[in-house]
Design an enzyme around this catalytic site. Structure first.
Site, short mmCIF file in Angstrom:
data_model
loop_
_atom_site.label_atom_id
_atom_site.label_comp_id
_atom_site.label_asym_id
_atom_site.label_seq_id
_atom_site.Cartn_x
_atom_site.Cartn_y
_atom_site.Cartn_z
N THR A 26 0.82 -1.22 0.00
CA THR A 26 0.00 0.00 0.00
C THR A 26 0.84 1.26 0.00
O THR A 26 0.47 2.26 -0.61
CB THR A 26 -0.94 0.01 1.23
OG1 THR A 26 -1.82 -1.11 1.13
CG2 THR A 26 -1.75 1.29 1.31
N SER A 73 1.46 -7.48 -1.27
CA SER A 73 2.02 -8.64 -0.58
C SER A 73 1.07 -9.82 -0.51
O SER A 73 1.52 -10.94 -0.21
CB SER A 73 2.47 -8.25 0.83
OG SER A 73 1.37 -7.94 1.67
N THR A 95 1.11 -4.59 4.18
CA THR A 95 0.76 -5.03 5.53
C THR A 95 0.07 -6.39 5.56
O THR A 95 0.07 -7.05 6.60
CB THR A 95 -0.16 -4.00 6.21
OG1 THR A 95 -1.35 -3.84 5.43
CG2 THR A 95 0.53 -2.65 6.35
N ASP A 96 -0.52 -6.81 4.45
CA ASP A 96 -1.33 -8.03 4.47
C ASP A 96 -0.54 -9.26 4.90
O ASP A 96 -1.05 -10.09 5.66
CB ASP A 96 -1.94 -8.29 3.09
CG ASP A 96 -3.15 -7.42 2.82
OD1 ASP A 96 -3.47 -6.57 3.68
OD2 ASP A 96 -3.78 -7.60 1.76
#
Length: 340
Positions: A12, A65, A98-99
């Site tokens: 992101t 990710s 972040t995933d």
């Protein structure tokens, strides 16, 4: 002069609207560094020798990710190790989506073998949004990587003004400005106006070897326990060649009778089974029989303590890539005991 390498992987923090629909990773490491200048966040002060902080950029991937594979994670780990073979580098910052950041944190946390810090960061709001958190997070990550206080703290996450150790960390919220937290502990420190401040010393495990080609080929699946769950998904994992399975039981790690029976079948076939919990906090607790964790452990599952299942999966794949089933099981148990 303190030199920090910013290694970009997408996420992101680098995403922008795409003509193909939705946002997609686009910006490079150099773009992210230029973003610091645009937001007036390029002043890091001076280091202990009175010199400034010099940033160097490198790109290893430009993607979100949720598309990462073990091979992608391995490339990141090897890139970090390669950069730290340079004596002129004082730390590495990895920008990441972040995933699945918790998986990359785990791989680096288990393999990082250098006192110089590796700091991961990212964003919850993309750079095209007026209140994007990416530039501030990147600024804080660079400040943390450049700080002498960060030496010996291992692999770190800096996000939303907080400093976290890599292991035990998971993403707890989908959209909150600071979505990360540990299952059983708090923050390691905070980034203040004066720079990073640590409240505790991170526990850094003895490093494992960097991931090999065999690591990239490991299949470690995850199966969820729930009311009415039978063993179909567990059997599917075995039939498709899983070397390891993480079973997320209800409560403190209670899978139910059909899945405990499937655990016995899996371990008899030489498949490593880790027993986790689908709850968001707390360790696996071996309390209940009748299809509970007592029976699961008796069937051969290894309780994952309070290591998040996503991170335990990385550890299992590392161990299975270099050890036999029995050796990997023994080392997994020893690692988990050492973490607690």
């Amino acid at each position: 002069m303190t030199r920090i390498v910013v290694l970009a992987t997408g996420g992101t923090i680098s995403s922008r609207p795409s003509s193909e629909g939705g946002s997609r990773a686009k910006d490079s490491a150099a773009d992210l560094i230029r973003g610091l200048e645009l937001h007036g966040l390029d002043d890091f002060g001076v280091d202990a020798d009175g010199a400034g902080i010099e940033l160097e950029s490198e790109d290893i991937a430009v993607q979100n990710s949720f598309n990462f594979s073990f091979a992608d994670l391995s490339r990141i780990a090897h890139a970090v190790a390669r950069i730290l073979r340079r004596e002129d580098v004082d730390g590495v910052v990895v920008t990441h989506g972040t995933d699945t950041m918790e998986e990359t944190l785990a791989l680096l946390g288990f393999t990082h073998d250098d006192p110089r810090p590796v700091v991961l960061t990212g964003a919850q709001r993309s750079p095209d949004q007026f209140d994007s958190d990416g530039p501030r997070n990147l600024h804080d990550a660079v400040s943390t990587a450049a700080s002498p206080a960060s030496r010996g703290q291992g692999t770190l996450l800096v996000f939303g003004g907080e400093i976290h150790s890599a292991l035990g960390l998971r993403k707890n919220h989908t959209v909150a400005p600071q979505p990360f937290g540990h299952r059983s502990t708090g923050t390691l420190g905070a980034v203040l106006e004066s720079g990073p401040r640590y409240f505790a010393q991170a526990l850094t495990p003895d490093p494992l070897p960097l991931p090999s080609a065999e690591f990239e080929e490991q299949r470690v699946d995850m199966v969820l326990g729930y009311p009415g769950a039978d063993a179909a998904l567990m059997h599917a994992a075995l039939e498709t060649g899983a070397n390891g399975v993480i079973l997320l039981g209800a409560g403190a790690g209670n899978p139910g009778v059909p899945l405990t029976e499937a655990i016995a079948q899996a371990t008899a076939q030489g498949v490593l089974v880790g027993l986790g919990t689908r709850t968001g906090a707390g360790p696996v607790a071996v309390i209940y029989g009748g299809g509970g964790a007592v029976d699961a452990v008796a069937a051969g599952a290894v309780p994952l303590e309070d290591l998040p299942a996503t991170q335990a999966r990385i550890l299992m794949a590392l161990l299975l890539s270099t050890h036999s089933y029995s050796q990997a099981k023994q080392k997994l148990q020893a690692r988990l005991n050492a973490q607690n």
